[in-house]
Design a protein around this motif. Sequence first.
Motif, mmCIF file in Angstrom:
data_model
loop_
_atom_site.group_PDB
_atom_site.id
_atom_site.type_symbol
_atom_site.label_atom_id
_atom_site.label_comp_id
_atom_site.label_asym_id
_atom_site.label_seq_id
_atom_site.Cartn_x
_atom_site.Cartn_y
_atom_site.Cartn_z
ATOM 1 N N GLN A 25 0.903 -1.113 -0.141
ATOM 2 C CA GLN A 25 0.070 0.093 -0.071
ATOM 3 C C GLN A 25 0.986 1.302 -0.039
ATOM 4 N N ASN A 26 0.404 2.138 -0.968
ATOM 5 C CA ASN A 26 1.179 3.416 -1.053
ATOM 6 C C ASN A 26 0.441 4.507 -0.092
ATOM 7 N N LEU A 27 -0.444 4.384 0.817
ATOM 8 C CA LEU A 27 -1.239 5.408 1.335
ATOM 9 C C LEU A 27 -0.640 5.655 2.614
ATOM 10 N N GLY A 28 0.447 5.353 3.172
ATOM 11 C CA GLY A 28 1.041 5.892 4.095
ATOM 12 C C GLY A 28 0.126 5.347 5.455
ATOM 13 N N HIS A 29 -0.595 4.396 5.318
ATOM 14 C CA HIS A 29 -1.436 3.874 6.494
ATOM 15 C C HIS A 29 -0.838 3.015 7.444
ATOM 16 N N ASP A 30 -1.265 2.926 8.774
ATOM 17 C CA ASP A 30 -0.655 2.318 9.861
ATOM 18 C C ASP A 30 -0.975 0.878 9.769
ATOM 19 N N THR A 31 -2.114 0.356 9.542
ATOM 20 C CA THR A 31 -2.663 -0.900 9.530
ATOM 21 C C THR A 31 -2.929 -1.678 8.212
ATOM 22 N N MET A 32 -2.360 -2.825 8.087
ATOM 23 C CA MET A 32 -2.919 -3.653 6.781
ATOM 24 C C MET A 32 -3.600 -5.084 7.459
ATOM 25 N N TYR A 33 -4.509 -5.450 6.515
ATOM 26 C CA TYR A 33 -5.356 -6.670 6.779
ATOM 27 C C TYR A 33 -5.286 -7.539 5.716
ATOM 28 N N TRP A 34 -5.671 -8.814 6.040
ATOM 29 C CA TRP A 34 -5.777 -9.954 5.248
ATOM 30 C C TRP A 34 -7.472 -10.356 5.522
ATOM 31 N N TYR A 35 -8.073 -10.438 4.385
ATOM 32 C CA TYR A 35 -9.617 -11.005 4.508
ATOM 33 C C TYR A 35 -9.596 -12.309 3.510
ATOM 34 N N LYS A 36 -10.601 -12.946 4.071
ATOM 35 C CA LYS A 36 -10.804 -14.083 2.942
ATOM 36 C C LYS A 36 -12.267 -14.019 2.724
#
Lengths: 114, 110
Positions: A25-36
């Motif tokens: 991600q190139n948004l500078g966000h703090d948190t990333m997730y994985w969803y199924k």
Amino acid sequence: DTAVSQTPKYLVTQMGNDKSIKCEQNLGHDTMYWYKQDSKKFLKIMFSYNNKELIINETVPNRFSPKSPDKAHLNLHINSLELGDSAVYFCASSQDSDRYYGYTFGSGTRLTVV
Amino acid sequence: TQLLEQSPQFLSIQEGENLTVYCNSSSVFSSLQWYRQEPGEGPVLLVTVVTGGEVKKLKRLTFQFGDARKDSSLHITAAQPGDTGLYLCAGAHPNNDMRFGAGTRLTVKP
């Protein structure tokens, strides 16, 4: 510029193999997730990472392991793939300090285990 | 057990008709979001509602958050084929992630 990008878009593999899905991600966000997302389109949280710390780990088999080399990347590694792992996997990110702005999702990786 | 129940599961209407879809829960949420997902793509955020009783409008889409912050509705006026998609609601879970409903699959026929 794609905000959240996943690769590959499609992945077909045999049972028992080990595979990885990459997310950036190139948004500078703090948190990333994985969803199924299963065949009935139900989105279920698998993992989230905040500043390199795993903060959520649902009842996901330990064959699945998230790996975050830095704040902009969260890859998903899957060992010993099973038929039931076939699904669409989505990566997402958010500015943890303000979830009001919601999640930004990637376009998904369709995994087919044969 | 799903935290959020969406209804109807499927909805097929003619262009120009109005429709309402619902998102219900027994839990109170600090915020609730609506997303739309098109085939082969990820969900895209439409709106976030935070205050009980809040109403937000996005062109022909009207979103309402229940007074008790347990439910929400999405009303579409004069639906168009471009509105076709999977509409997902998501609530902020105490564990600090968003939990999604199973979605309403809307088809608008020209």
